[in-house]
Design an enzyme around this catalytic site. Sequence first.
Site, PDB file in Angstrom:
ATOM      1  CG  ASP A 108      -7.637  -3.085  -4.057  1.00 49.62           C
ATOM      2  OD1 ASP A 108      -8.007  -4.003  -4.806  1.00 49.62           O
ATOM      3  OD2 ASP A 108      -8.199  -2.824  -2.996  1.00 49.62           O
TER       4      ASP A 108
ATOM      5  CG  ASP B 198      -2.083  -0.985   1.026  1.00 47.70           C
ATOM      6  OD1 ASP B 198      -2.615  -1.070  -0.096  1.00 47.70           O
ATOM      7  OD2 ASP B 198      -2.421  -1.685   1.988  1.00 47.70           O
TER       8      ASP B 198
HETATM    9  N1  GLY Z   1      -7.412  -1.167  -0.962  1.00 49.68           N
HETATM   10  C1  GLY Z   1      -8.452  -1.544  -0.118  1.00 49.68           C
HETATM   11  C2  GLY Z   1      -9.811  -1.140  -0.533  1.00 49.68           C
HETATM   12  O1  GLY Z   1     -10.065  -0.629  -1.596  1.00 49.68           O
HETATM   13  O2  GLY Z   1     -10.694  -1.362   0.277  1.00 49.68           O
END
Ligand code: GLY
Length: 398
Positions: A179, A119
């Site tokens: 993501d 992330d």
């Molecule tokens: N990256 C986590 C979400 O979109 O919930």
Amino acid sequence: MKKPLIIILSFIFFTSLFACKSQFNAAKEIKKAEQQTLLMLQEIEKAKKQSKEGAQLVSPRTLVDGNLKLVASKDWTSGFFPGELWYLYQLTNKEKWKQEAMLFTKLIEQEKYNGKTHDMGFKIYGSFGAGFKLTNDKEYKEVIIQSAKTLSTRFNPKVGAIRSWDHNSDKWDFPVIIDNMMNLELLFEATLLTGDSSFYKIAVAHANTTMKHHFRGDYSTWHVIDYNPENGEVEHKQTHQGLSDESSWSRGQAWALYGYTMCYRYTKDIAYLKQAENVARFIFTHKNMPKDLIPYWDFDAPNIPDEPRDVSAATVIASALYELAAYSEKKAAYLTKYNTILTNVAKKYTSEPGKNKGFILDHSTGSKPVNSEVDVPLSYADYYYLEAISRKFKSKSK
Ligand code: GLY
């Protein structure tokens, strides 16, 4: 005047009046966002004092039972609030927002060495990246470069992708989630800042691997693809936050749209532009996309229209569409949809002034399957809302 002419002129007058009314009023909404954020700054201080871990908590994420939930810097959402402050600075030019942005950005600097998660883009590019674009601060540049180096350690050349999660190792060998496309912006920027093409190559490999395996024939995306780390073969195609493995989780579609639009920005590879356009087509022609263009949390949710919306998906889509419009022949259609989304978000999905502890928007959904963060404010909905606004209405840029 003849009767038919009067009728035609009245028609033009009233339709243009209606068109004006349905335009997004940026100045008004920015002011509201500023007022909410001033409240949020007070609420953050209060929540920190009330919590035993107050010193470790850096950014607001959501409301739990009406209480403000703050997170530590390692949380994937920690960069969004600093990013919002940078966007407010960009939109208003007020020194106050710059000073606050600098304070909150500093609090997550240690993440530049955190290689336990993918992330990094969300955390560091949303905060230090946003700040660097506005200030050219050399220290921010170093943080971005170090973060890209740390993120690169999660790349596996056999798979051709960056590993997303380390958790659930009994279930997945090398999980990659859609993501993760959002982290590539940090890598592309790191190459521009250093001249070191290794970051660019990793980003391109990841985007290509994802394009090959994450998408169905209709350009909807699976959430999680699990790979064999030894030979790169696909082992599972699943969901984590969507309704089911074969459903289309709305925020996942939004990440895909944004991700490939952004990849086109850096590479000018026409395949990425086409991918983004195809994802946009899936999103906007889906029978379950509501008229106001604020998606339900999953396009296949069973009880539509009695399902929670996900405003965060809508604001990510709006921000991506504004950029995609600049590259695509479908510019006019995308800009119309961008305007519709922002207008409806402002009209129906904002917090009441002075409420929701200062979150700007309401009605997002984090993870419906585990009943977590359902129909609540989420910091990333606010962040992409301000980004979407700033893409069109910015008064300040590098
Ligand atoms: N990256 C986590 C979400 O979109 O919930």
